[in-house]
Design an enzyme around this catalytic site. Structure first.
Site, PDB file in Angstrom:
ATOM      1  N   HIS A   6       4.450  40.735  18.153  1.00 27.70           N
ATOM      2  CA  HIS A   6       4.016  39.816  17.098  1.00 27.70           C
ATOM      3  C   HIS A   6       2.622  40.219  16.603  1.00 27.70           C
ATOM      4  O   HIS A   6       1.780  40.686  17.373  1.00 27.70           O
ATOM      5  CB  HIS A   6       4.010  38.368  17.609  1.00 27.70           C
ATOM      6  CG  HIS A   6       5.345  37.706  17.511  1.00 27.70           C
ATOM      7  ND1 HIS A   6       5.749  36.695  18.358  1.00 27.70           N
ATOM      8  CD2 HIS A   6       6.388  37.911  16.657  1.00 27.70           C
ATOM      9  CE1 HIS A   6       6.975  36.310  18.030  1.00 27.70           C
ATOM     10  NE2 HIS A   6       7.391  37.038  17.011  1.00 27.70           N
ATOM     11  N   ASP A  29      -0.077  38.843  15.839  1.00 26.03           N
ATOM     12  CA  ASP A  29      -1.327  38.338  16.424  1.00 26.03           C
ATOM     13  C   ASP A  29      -1.654  38.987  17.765  1.00 26.03           C
ATOM     14  O   ASP A  29      -2.705  38.717  18.346  1.00 26.03           O
ATOM     15  CB  ASP A  29      -1.296  36.803  16.539  1.00 26.03           C
ATOM     16  CG  ASP A  29      -0.064  36.274  17.250  1.00 26.03           C
ATOM     17  OD1 ASP A  29       0.963  36.975  17.277  1.00 26.03           O
ATOM     18  OD2 ASP A  29      -0.130  35.166  17.787  1.00 26.03           O
ATOM     19  N   HIS A  30      -0.772  39.876  18.266  1.00 23.48           N
ATOM     20  CA  HIS A  30      -1.036  40.547  19.541  1.00 23.48           C
ATOM     21  C   HIS A  30      -1.156  42.061  19.423  1.00 23.48           C
ATOM     22  O   HIS A  30      -1.601  42.714  20.358  1.00 23.48           O
ATOM     23  CB  HIS A  30       0.070  40.205  20.555  1.00 23.48           C
ATOM     24  CG  HIS A  30       0.020  38.781  21.001  1.00 23.48           C
ATOM     25  ND1 HIS A  30      -0.518  38.390  22.204  1.00 23.48           N
ATOM     26  CD2 HIS A  30       0.394  37.650  20.367  1.00 23.48           C
ATOM     27  CE1 HIS A  30      -0.452  37.069  22.309  1.00 23.48           C
ATOM     28  NE2 HIS A  30       0.101  36.596  21.204  1.00 23.48           N
ATOM     29  N   HIS A  67       3.684  41.894  23.465  1.00 28.92           N
ATOM     30  CA  HIS A  67       4.822  41.871  22.546  1.00 28.92           C
ATOM     31  C   HIS A  67       4.344  42.239  21.140  1.00 28.92           C
ATOM     32  O   HIS A  67       3.150  42.390  20.899  1.00 28.92           O
ATOM     33  CB  HIS A  67       5.543  40.526  22.575  1.00 28.92           C
ATOM     34  CG  HIS A  67       4.751  39.354  22.068  1.00 28.92           C
ATOM     35  ND1 HIS A  67       3.535  38.982  22.588  1.00 28.92           N
ATOM     36  CD2 HIS A  67       5.021  38.455  21.077  1.00 28.92           C
ATOM     37  CE1 HIS A  67       3.098  37.902  21.956  1.00 28.92           C
ATOM     38  NE2 HIS A  67       3.972  37.564  21.030  1.00 28.92           N
TER      39      HIS A  67
HETATM   40 ZN   LIG Z   1       4.472  35.781  19.866  1.00 27.72          ZN
END
Ligand SMILES: [Zn+2]
Length: 176
Positions: free
Chosen positions: A59, A61-62, A57
């Site tokens: 976000h 942090d990914h 996804h």
């Molecule tokens: Zn997330």
């Protein structure tokens, strides 16, 4: 089946950890959170061997090291094709990432394919489901040589993830 953690540190980079990024058999990477690229370099794995990147996804942090990863392999002189997969809506997100980093059309000289995976779809030996998260998020299961590996990014309690991970030899589960 060889699993390498390029990042395992939840939603914030720390002195010891990068954000989520998991490499399977030096050919497939799941997520590229901030700090993962530095760890990939430190691992001395040949990036040319990486053929597929799956993004769970969007976000930060990914996904934040995705564009720097692509810059790095372009600067390495990559020739091999690369396939990037993400959840529904990913193509638009990827285009925006290119735009806001002034990554122009034609910057990447290697064959690059961007695809979206519908929730629940199978892609070869990889199965998916949708996790219970605030934005569309994929979990993955890989079957290979009679072994199974499951990676779920962010989710609250989610029956679909339980089903996907059932009897897996290894489950890697986000737990910030
Ligand atoms: Zn997330």
């Amino acid at each position: 089946m060889k699993v390498t953690f390029l990042g395992s540190g939840g939603s914030a980079v720390s002195e010891r950890r990068a954000c989520p990024s998991i490499m399977l058999d030096e050919s497939t990477v799941f997520d590229l959170g901030p700090g993962a690229l530095k760890n990939l370099r430190a691992s001395h794995i040949q990036t040319e061997k990486i053929r597929k990147v799956f993004i769970s996804h969007q976000h930060a942090d990914h996904i934040t090291d995705l564009i720097p990863f692509l810059w790095a392999i372009q600067i390495d002189g990559r020739q091999a094709p690369l396939e990037i997969y993400g959840p529904p809506g990913f193509k638009e997100i990827f285009t925006k990432l290119l735009e806001c980093t002034s990554t122009t059309d034609g910057f990447f000289k290697f064959p690059l394919t961007i695809s979206e995976i519908d929730f629940g779809a199978k892609l070869g030996n990889i199965s998916t489901c949708r996790t219970s998260h605030s934005i569309p998020t994929l979990a993955f299961r890989v079957e290979e040589n009679a072994k199974s590996f499951c990676y779920s990014a962010d989710t609250i309690y989610c029956p679909a993830v339980i089903e996907l991970a059932h009897d897996a030899d290894l489950l890697i589960h986000e737990a910030t």
